[in-house]
Design a protein around this motif. Structure first.
Motif, PDB file in Angstrom:
ATOM      1  N   TYR A 184      -3.573   4.790  -0.177  1.00  0.00           N
ATOM      2  CA  TYR A 184      -4.081   3.607   0.524  1.00  0.00           C
ATOM      3  C   TYR A 184      -5.613   3.615   0.503  1.00  0.00           C
ATOM      4  N   SER A 187      -8.785   0.026   4.004  1.00  0.00           N
ATOM      5  CA  SER A 187      -8.245  -1.116   4.745  1.00  0.00           C
ATOM      6  C   SER A 187      -6.743  -1.020   4.960  1.00  0.00           C
ATOM      7  N   ASN A 189      -4.500  -0.918   2.447  1.00  0.00           N
ATOM      8  CA  ASN A 189      -3.761  -1.518   1.346  1.00  0.00           C
ATOM      9  C   ASN A 189      -3.359  -0.443   0.346  1.00  0.00           C
ATOM     10  N   GLU A 190      -2.120  -0.521  -0.163  1.00  0.00           N
ATOM     11  CA  GLU A 190      -1.661   0.454  -1.144  1.00  0.00           C
ATOM     12  C   GLU A 190      -2.383   0.241  -2.470  1.00  0.00           C
TER      13      GLU A 190
END
Length: 218
Positions: A184, A187, A189-190
């Motif tokens: 990740y 933030s 997100n992946e």
């Protein structure tokens, strides 16, 4: 029904099926992947397998897939297991290992997947319920003892944080198997990266650019 393409002619196969539902019967959605060792060779069939098989659950939470048996003749390595990674909507990822011997016909994943003794929010469906047994004596197992048991049966995921930008993350872990890795950014997100298993207790992730963030090893 979700079924992957047929294996090449001459390659042995075991059919694995499964269904995932919530406790109220609602079908779950998501994917299940089955990873053999990084390189799997079948000289007798002139086949090399180097990646995981992934299935997507259908509208009823069901899947079927044909997989190479873990004891196919002449295969290298000769003794190994599939690393199963469940990524289901609304639940944390789960990773475990299974053996699929040849000649077993169709196998239901619910019959061989490990189950937490007291936790979980989804239900693999195995089939009709059997006859009710006699009620046992009340136990005196504490929550701490159950936590310790679960940690031995299914090691907990391990987290890693990279606070300094780097194009290479080196992660030491104590999991007793090759872990699945989810990365990740800051933030949440992946993001993608090239994952290398440097040795049995070290994972290296490489990026095109210097990155900060975190990784979870399952």
């Amino acid at each position: 029904m979700t079924l992957t393409p047929d294996l090449p002619a001459g390659v042995p196969a075991v059919r694995l099926k499964g269904r995932y539902i919530a406790p109220d019967g609602t079908p779950l959605s998501g994917t299940v992947s089955f990873a053999p060792p990084s390189v799997l060779t079948l000289p007798e069939s002139d086949i090399i397998s180097t990646t995981a098989a992934k299935v997507t659950l259908d509208g009823t939470g069901y899947f079927e897939v044909d997989l190479i048996p873990t004891d196919a003749p002449g295969m290298s390595p000769a003794r190994w297991s599939y690393q199963v990674t469940e990524k289901l909507k609304g639940t944390p990822p789960r990773v475990f290992h299974i053996m699929l011997p040849g000649g077993t016909g169709t196998v239901d994943l619910a019959d061989i997947a490990p189950v937490s003794p007291y936790a979980g929010n989804y239900l693999p469906v195995a089939g009709p319920q059997g006859a009710k047994g006699d009620k046992g004596d009340p136990g005196d197992v504490t929550l701490a003892q159950l936590d310790a048991l679960e940690a031995r049966v299914a090691p907990r995921p391990q987290e890693f944080t990279q606070s300094t930008p780097s194009s290479q993350w080196t992660i030491a872990h104590t999991l007793p198997y090759r872990p699945a890795v989810v990365v990740y950014d800051v933030s949440g997100n992946e993001i993608g990266g090239s994952v290398e298993y440097t040795d049995p207790t070290t994972v290296t992730i490489r990026f095109s650019y210097a990155e900060t963030g975190s990784a979870v090893l399952h």
